[in-house]
Design a protein around this motif. Sequence first.
Motif, PDB file in Angstrom:
ATOM      1  N   MET A  92       0.823  -1.205   0.000  1.00  0.00           N
ATOM      2  CA  MET A  92       0.000   0.000   0.000  1.00  0.00           C
ATOM      3  C   MET A  92       0.859   1.258   0.000  1.00  0.00           C
ATOM      4  N   LYS A  93       1.988   1.235   0.743  1.00  0.00           N
ATOM      5  CA  LYS A  93       2.889   2.388   0.765  1.00  0.00           C
ATOM      6  C   LYS A  93       3.491   2.625  -0.610  1.00  0.00           C
ATOM      7  N   ARG A  94       3.877   1.531  -1.290  1.00  0.00           N
ATOM      8  CA  ARG A  94       4.428   1.680  -2.628  1.00  0.00           C
ATOM      9  C   ARG A  94       3.399   2.264  -3.591  1.00  0.00           C
ATOM     10  N   ILE A  95       2.164   1.819  -3.429  1.00  0.00           N
ATOM     11  CA  ILE A  95       1.097   2.348  -4.285  1.00  0.00           C
ATOM     12  C   ILE A  95       0.909   3.841  -4.028  1.00  0.00           C
ATOM     13  N   VAL A  96       0.949   4.240  -2.740  1.00  0.00           N
ATOM     14  CA  VAL A  96       0.803   5.656  -2.390  1.00  0.00           C
ATOM     15  C   VAL A  96       1.952   6.468  -2.974  1.00  0.00           C
ATOM     16  N   GLU A  97       3.182   5.914  -2.919  1.00  0.00           N
ATOM     17  CA  GLU A  97       4.337   6.619  -3.474  1.00  0.00           C
ATOM     18  C   GLU A  97       4.188   6.816  -4.977  1.00  0.00           C
ATOM     19  N   ARG A  98       3.700   5.789  -5.657  1.00  0.00           N
ATOM     20  CA  ARG A  98       3.498   5.904  -7.103  1.00  0.00           C
ATOM     21  C   ARG A  98       2.419   6.927  -7.429  1.00  0.00           C
ATOM     22  N   LEU A  99       1.378   6.916  -6.600  1.00  0.00           N
ATOM     23  CA  LEU A  99       0.315   7.902  -6.803  1.00  0.00           C
ATOM     24  C   LEU A  99       0.828   9.326  -6.570  1.00  0.00           C
ATOM     25  N   GLN A 100       1.681   9.483  -5.529  1.00  0.00           N
ATOM     26  CA  GLN A 100       2.235  10.802  -5.231  1.00  0.00           C
ATOM     27  C   GLN A 100       3.137  11.274  -6.367  1.00  0.00           C
ATOM     28  N   LYS A 101       3.945  10.336  -6.908  1.00  0.00           N
ATOM     29  CA  LYS A 101       4.816  10.679  -8.025  1.00  0.00           C
ATOM     30  C   LYS A 101       3.997  11.132  -9.230  1.00  0.00           C
ATOM     31  N   LEU A 102       2.898  10.392  -9.460  1.00  0.00           N
ATOM     32  CA  LEU A 102       2.010  10.754 -10.563  1.00  0.00           C
ATOM     33  C   LEU A 102       1.415  12.138 -10.335  1.00  0.00           C
ATOM     34  N   SER A 103       1.060  12.424  -9.065  1.00  0.00           N
ATOM     35  CA  SER A 103       0.509  13.731  -8.728  1.00  0.00           C
ATOM     36  C   SER A 103       1.546  14.835  -8.925  1.00  0.00           C
ATOM     37  N   ASP A 104       2.808  14.570  -8.500  1.00  0.00           N
ATOM     38  CA  ASP A 104       3.873  15.567  -8.651  1.00  0.00           C
ATOM     39  C   ASP A 104       4.140  15.863 -10.121  1.00  0.00           C
ATOM     40  N   GLU A 105       4.144  14.823 -10.931  1.00  0.00           N
ATOM     41  CA  GLU A 105       4.366  15.026 -12.362  1.00  0.00           C
ATOM     42  C   GLU A 105       3.234  15.839 -12.981  1.00  0.00           C
ATOM     43  N   GLY A 106       2.038  15.638 -12.448  1.00  0.00           N
ATOM     44  CA  GLY A 106       0.913  16.405 -12.949  1.00  0.00           C
ATOM     45  C   GLY A 106       1.014  17.879 -12.585  1.00  0.00           C
ATOM     46  N   GLN A 107       1.667  18.169 -11.420  1.00  0.00           N
ATOM     47  CA  GLN A 107       1.826  19.550 -10.980  1.00  0.00           C
ATOM     48  C   GLN A 107       3.010  20.251 -11.651  1.00  0.00           C
ATOM     49  N   ARG A 108       3.954  19.477 -12.216  1.00  0.00           N
ATOM     50  CA  ARG A 108       5.132  20.055 -12.840  1.00  0.00           C
ATOM     51  C   ARG A 108       4.742  20.777 -14.122  1.00  0.00           C
ATOM     52  N   PRO A 109       5.369  21.941 -14.384  1.00  0.00           N
ATOM     53  CA  PRO A 109       5.049  22.676 -15.616  1.00  0.00           C
ATOM     54  C   PRO A 109       5.278  21.816 -16.853  1.00  0.00           C
ATOM     55  N   LYS A 110       4.433  21.954 -17.821  1.00  0.00           N
ATOM     56  CA  LYS A 110       4.540  21.179 -19.038  1.00  0.00           C
ATOM     57  C   LYS A 110       5.851  21.505 -19.758  1.00  0.00           C
ATOM     58  N   GLY A 111       6.460  20.485 -20.292  1.00  0.00           N
ATOM     59  CA  GLY A 111       7.694  20.676 -21.055  1.00  0.00           C
ATOM     60  C   GLY A 111       8.931  20.810 -20.193  1.00  0.00           C
ATOM     61  N   SER A 112       8.819  20.624 -18.874  1.00  0.00           N
ATOM     62  CA  SER A 112       9.974  20.758 -17.990  1.00  0.00           C
ATOM     63  C   SER A 112      10.619  19.403 -17.765  1.00  0.00           C
ATOM     64  N   GLU A 113      11.886  19.435 -17.342  1.00  0.00           N
ATOM     65  CA  GLU A 113      12.581  18.209 -16.998  1.00  0.00           C
ATOM     66  C   GLU A 113      13.485  18.470 -15.801  1.00  0.00           C
ATOM     67  N   GLU A 114      13.740  17.449 -15.027  1.00  0.00           N
ATOM     68  CA  GLU A 114      14.535  17.574 -13.808  1.00  0.00           C
ATOM     69  C   GLU A 114      16.005  17.374 -14.116  1.00  0.00           C
ATOM     70  N   ARG A 115      16.852  18.251 -13.572  1.00  0.00           N
ATOM     71  CA  ARG A 115      18.290  18.130 -13.724  1.00  0.00           C
ATOM     72  C   ARG A 115      18.926  17.963 -12.355  1.00  0.00           C
ATOM     73  N   ARG A 116      20.083  17.313 -12.335  1.00  0.00           N
ATOM     74  CA  ARG A 116      20.738  17.045 -11.059  1.00  0.00           C
ATOM     75  C   ARG A 116      22.156  17.616 -11.071  1.00  0.00           C
ATOM     76  N   TYR A 117      22.661  17.951  -9.880  1.00  0.00           N
ATOM     77  CA  TYR A 117      24.051  18.356  -9.741  1.00  0.00           C
ATOM     78  C   TYR A 117      24.613  17.703  -8.488  1.00  0.00           C
ATOM     79  N   PHE A 118      25.938  17.676  -8.394  1.00  0.00           N
ATOM     80  CA  PHE A 118      26.611  16.992  -7.308  1.00  0.00           C
ATOM     81  C   PHE A 118      27.406  18.007  -6.487  1.00  0.00           C
ATOM     82  N   ILE A 119      27.385  17.837  -5.170  1.00  0.00           N
ATOM     83  CA  ILE A 119      28.145  18.696  -4.271  1.00  0.00           C
ATOM     84  C   ILE A 119      29.459  17.991  -3.930  1.00  0.00           C
ATOM     85  N   LEU A 120      30.579  18.677  -4.153  1.00  0.00           N
ATOM     86  CA  LEU A 120      31.896  18.138  -3.857  1.00  0.00           C
ATOM     87  C   LEU A 120      32.476  18.872  -2.659  1.00  0.00           C
ATOM     88  N   ASP A 121      33.055  18.122  -1.719  1.00  0.00           N
ATOM     89  CA  ASP A 121      33.699  18.792  -0.594  1.00  0.00           C
ATOM     90  C   ASP A 121      35.031  19.389  -1.060  1.00  0.00           C
TER      91      ASP A 121
END
Length: 413
Positions: free
Chosen positions: A113-142
């Motif tokens: 059930m938790k996994r299902i909720v996580e998938r639903l939340q991810k689906l909800s977040d993607e629905g809230q994200r602006p159309k045509g956007s994509e997520e980028r990542r960066y790394f912090i170096l000490d």
Amino acid sequence: MPAVAADSVASVATTTTTTNTAADLPSSLEEFGLSKYEAHAYLTMLGRGSLAASDLAYYANLPRTKVYQTVKKLEKKRLAVVSKQKPLICSAIPPEEAFGEIVGLHERRVKNMKRIVERLQKLSDEGQRPKGSEERRYFILDADSALPKVGSLLAGARSSIAATLDAWGLRLASQCKPHLVKAVTSGARIRFIIDPRCVGSESLSFLPDGIELRMATADAIIQSNLIMVDAAHMVSIDPSNGKAALFAALDAYGTLQAKVFEEAWARAAELKQVLEAQPAVASKALELARAVDNGLASHMLEYAVNNEDPSSSDLLDVIEKKYGLKLAGMGAGDLLDLVDSALKISCQGVGGSVRHDRGNNIISLRADGGRHVLPWAVVVASYFRRAGNEPRIMMQSRSSPQLAHVRLARPIA
């Protein structure tokens, strides 16, 4: 007597709590799918051990007509064992063994059930994200990891390296000299814009040949270090702690930074004339350029308003007291070399120069890039007036670039 009464109250309270807990158990077992009769029968067997069916009916307060059917259901649910011979003897299976499988089943269901909720939340977040956007990542170096990583990126450069560096970043770049040499050998174009405060730094002498160097304008003090490699990687380094953010790709933010760099590069001053001078001279030339550009013009205006000669020798005292530059004690040749370097810095390396015509005792000053040449002529005239060689300033009107001449009363010794 009070002590006895207190003990009695405590005993009654304990008994009441135990009784209430025991009373809650039958209803609690209903959550495991047991009926009221089954719950009472199971609890009775746990408390009294193995019992004959008739005794179980008595102690569990079950109708005799229901006891056999009840224990068979408990047996089917793997909560009890019933003997095959008469009289029937019923025994409860220990709780951990009896309910372990049921608890495990419910735990698996909860996880699902938790996994299902996580998938639903991810689906909800993607629905809230602006159309045509994509997520980028960066790394912090000490701080310990930043230097080797920057060195690796520089050594691997194939087409270009562009960087804006303060004193800390320039020192880091000088420590990466072997990596920069490798990049130059590979044909990469390397361009550094350094902070004006880096002029005179020994780190400049450790940089390899083949690097194009420019100095940021005085109003563009560099606050952080940014290095872009092959338009594919970008490193932002915090000089306060040495930590770095590594961007694996130049997205919209990186493209903007590349554009900002190109604009800053177009405005930045060439450093050739600074690098050719000794560090102490280069640093002094930069200070003189700042003094003339920022403060001396207003000082000269004040002289003009008071109908005084702005090239009077006390201008040297103003320069020394306000800016810490002692020009009066310099030799004439050193002073002209200093003004020549400072004027080049002020004009961003284009069109600034000082020439001495010994035959006619004339010093010619040229300023381009929209800079005014008069303040520089005034500085030179003030120096020679202090030295007892009376000067006369002659402006070449409406000339582009601006030209000024300082005629001296006698040759320079």
